[in-house]
Design an enzyme around this catalytic site. Structure first.
Site, PDB file in Angstrom:
ATOM      1  N   ASP A 104       0.283  16.144  20.903  1.00  0.00           N
ATOM      2  CA  ASP A 104       1.364  15.642  20.060  1.00  0.00           C
ATOM      3  C   ASP A 104       1.189  16.024  18.587  1.00  0.00           C
ATOM      4  O   ASP A 104       2.134  15.903  17.803  1.00  0.00           O
ATOM      5  CB  ASP A 104       1.445  14.111  20.161  1.00  0.00           C
ATOM      6  CG  ASP A 104       2.034  13.656  21.486  1.00  0.00           C
ATOM      7  OD1 ASP A 104       2.375  14.530  22.311  1.00  0.00           O
ATOM      8  OD2 ASP A 104       2.155  12.435  21.698  1.00  0.00           O
ATOM      9  N   ASN A 141      -3.412   9.887   1.730  1.00  0.00           N
ATOM     10  CA  ASN A 141      -3.913   9.419   3.030  1.00  0.00           C
ATOM     11  C   ASN A 141      -4.150  10.560   4.014  1.00  0.00           C
ATOM     12  O   ASN A 141      -5.251  10.717   4.537  1.00  0.00           O
ATOM     13  CB  ASN A 141      -2.923   8.433   3.667  1.00  0.00           C
ATOM     14  CG  ASN A 141      -3.307   6.994   3.440  1.00  0.00           C
ATOM     15  OD1 ASN A 141      -4.272   6.694   2.755  1.00  0.00           O
ATOM     16  ND2 ASN A 141      -2.534   6.085   4.017  1.00  0.00           N
ATOM     17  N   ASN A 195      -4.912   7.693  11.243  1.00  0.00           N
ATOM     18  CA  ASN A 195      -6.149   8.150  11.862  1.00  0.00           C
ATOM     19  C   ASN A 195      -6.778   7.073  12.749  1.00  0.00           C
ATOM     20  O   ASN A 195      -7.213   7.348  13.867  1.00  0.00           O
ATOM     21  CB  ASN A 195      -7.127   8.574  10.769  1.00  0.00           C
ATOM     22  CG  ASN A 195      -8.538   8.775  11.282  1.00  0.00           C
ATOM     23  OD1 ASN A 195      -8.849   9.753  11.929  1.00  0.00           O
ATOM     24  ND2 ASN A 195      -9.409   7.807  10.995  1.00  0.00           N
ATOM     25  N   GLN A 208       5.438   9.966   4.323  1.00  0.00           N
ATOM     26  CA  GLN A 208       6.546   9.724   3.395  1.00  0.00           C
ATOM     27  C   GLN A 208       7.357  10.969   3.062  1.00  0.00           C
ATOM     28  O   GLN A 208       8.512  10.866   2.663  1.00  0.00           O
ATOM     29  CB  GLN A 208       6.001   9.107   2.095  1.00  0.00           C
ATOM     30  CG  GLN A 208       5.326   7.755   2.311  1.00  0.00           C
ATOM     31  CD  GLN A 208       4.713   7.201   1.036  1.00  0.00           C
ATOM     32  OE1 GLN A 208       4.472   7.913   0.064  1.00  0.00           O
ATOM     33  NE2 GLN A 208       4.426   5.906   1.035  1.00  0.00           N
ATOM     34  N   ALA A 251      -5.591   4.342   8.318  1.00  0.00           N
ATOM     35  CA  ALA A 251      -4.149   4.412   8.534  1.00  0.00           C
ATOM     36  C   ALA A 251      -3.859   5.040   9.901  1.00  0.00           C
ATOM     37  O   ALA A 251      -4.414   4.595  10.912  1.00  0.00           O
ATOM     38  CB  ALA A 251      -3.495   5.189   7.383  1.00  0.00           C
ATOM     39  N   ASP A 284       0.816  -1.202   0.000  1.00  0.00           N
ATOM     40  CA  ASP A 284       0.000   0.000   0.000  1.00  0.00           C
ATOM     41  C   ASP A 284       0.861   1.267   0.000  1.00  0.00           C
ATOM     42  O   ASP A 284       0.496   2.265  -0.625  1.00  0.00           O
ATOM     43  CB  ASP A 284      -0.924   0.008   1.221  1.00  0.00           C
ATOM     44  CG  ASP A 284      -2.063  -1.002   1.099  1.00  0.00           C
ATOM     45  OD1 ASP A 284      -2.285  -1.514  -0.021  1.00  0.00           O
ATOM     46  OD2 ASP A 284      -2.730  -1.267   2.113  1.00  0.00           O
TER      47      ASP A 284
END
Length: 287
Positions: free
Chosen positions: A175, A145, A189, A243, A187, A72
């Site tokens: 944070d 995402n 979330n 990423q 993901a 993915d």
């Protein structure tokens, strides 16, 4: 369900640093060449497996379909990098999860046959367009995402002011903050306690990360709103799909809106999102 993709050229991208995908690449190449298609390979992927390749943008421009061989994460990277070409993407799952890249290696030949018979579907997934204004310059970012505003170090918390359509609505202290697409809802979330959202929904999910207040909760809003993010007190980080990373400071502004076009993912007609959820998240075990 009939579709009308004319697949004459196929562009292939492989997961980086995985030369063992060479055999799988040749399976995909052979399956498409049986139908007369020309197969192009992105230059870095090509170098990894010892074949000739093309520069990424030239490959995208020339291809009718892009094929991702990996997991993915590889597909997410391809969707973001190829955004402006708006080419349909087929994911071959050579990873572990397979939420997005759902064609297994054993299905390659049979699914390519279905592609040429028009037996597939294309789902358009919402993407995020972010404009980061920093030091008098603007950088446009695309996310498949999520965009995460994160604290600069483990010893500090970050203060984040959030505005919807130019009106302040919340200050998050903790944070960080996740601004997720529906596809990204499963993901980071999800790990942060946010809701799972059907991937073809047009919405944002705003989920605080370890907030310093029990009253802060995830929020789902329609995608036609524009979100503005500021961090008034310290340098922080804006992280795209886990990423890419950008510095984000007190004088900067991040504007987030729905991208003009979405990512087009090729799937099996029979693929059912709720079946995928049950399988990947092990829902209903022991029933």
């Amino acid at each position: 369900m009939q579709n009308n993709l004319q697949i004459r050229r196929v562009g292939i991208v492989l997961r980086p640093s995985t030369p063992e995908l060479k055999a799988l690449f040749y399976e995909v190449k052979t399956a498409f060449e049986k139908h007369g298609a020309e197969v192009l390979v992105e230059a870095i992927s090509a170098g990894m497996i010892g074949v000739l390749g093309q520069e990424f943008s030239a490959m995208c421009e020339a291809s009718d379909v892009l094929v991702c061989i990996g997991g993915d994460g590889t597909l997410i990277s391809l969707a973001r990098r190829s955004y402006r070409y708006h080419k349909p993407i087929l994911g071959i799952n050579a990873g572990t999860l397979g939420f997005l890249a759902d064609i297994n290696p054993s299905e390659i030949e049979s699914f390519v046959e279905k592609l040429y018979r028009g037996e597939y579907r294309i789902d358009e997934r919402m993407m995020i367009e972010g404009v980061l204004r920093r030091g008098g310059e603007e950088k446009t970012l695309y996310s498949f995402n999520d965009i995460v505003i994160s604290r600069p170090s483990i010893s500090k918390m970050v203060t984040i002011d959030a505005y919807i359509d130019k009106k302040w609505f919340n200050t998050y202290y903790g944070d960080g903050l996740i601004v997720s697409t529906p596809t990204g809802s499963t993901a980071y979330n999800l790990a942060a306690g946010g809701p799972v959202t059907f991937p073809l929904t047009d919405a944002y999910i705003l989920t605080p990360i370890c907030p310093h207040s029990l009253t802060q909760r995830p929020l789902v809003i329609p995608a036609d709103f524009e979100i503005e993010i500021k961090v008034p007190q310290m340098e922080s980080l804006a992280i795209i799909d886990g990423q890419e990373q950008y510095d984000f400071g007190p004088d900067d502004v991040l504007t987030i809106r729905k991208a003009p076009i979405g990512a087009r993912l090729i799937h099996r007609i029979e693929r059912n999102y709720f079946d995928v959820l049950r399988e990947k998240l092990s829902w209903g075990q022991g029933r």
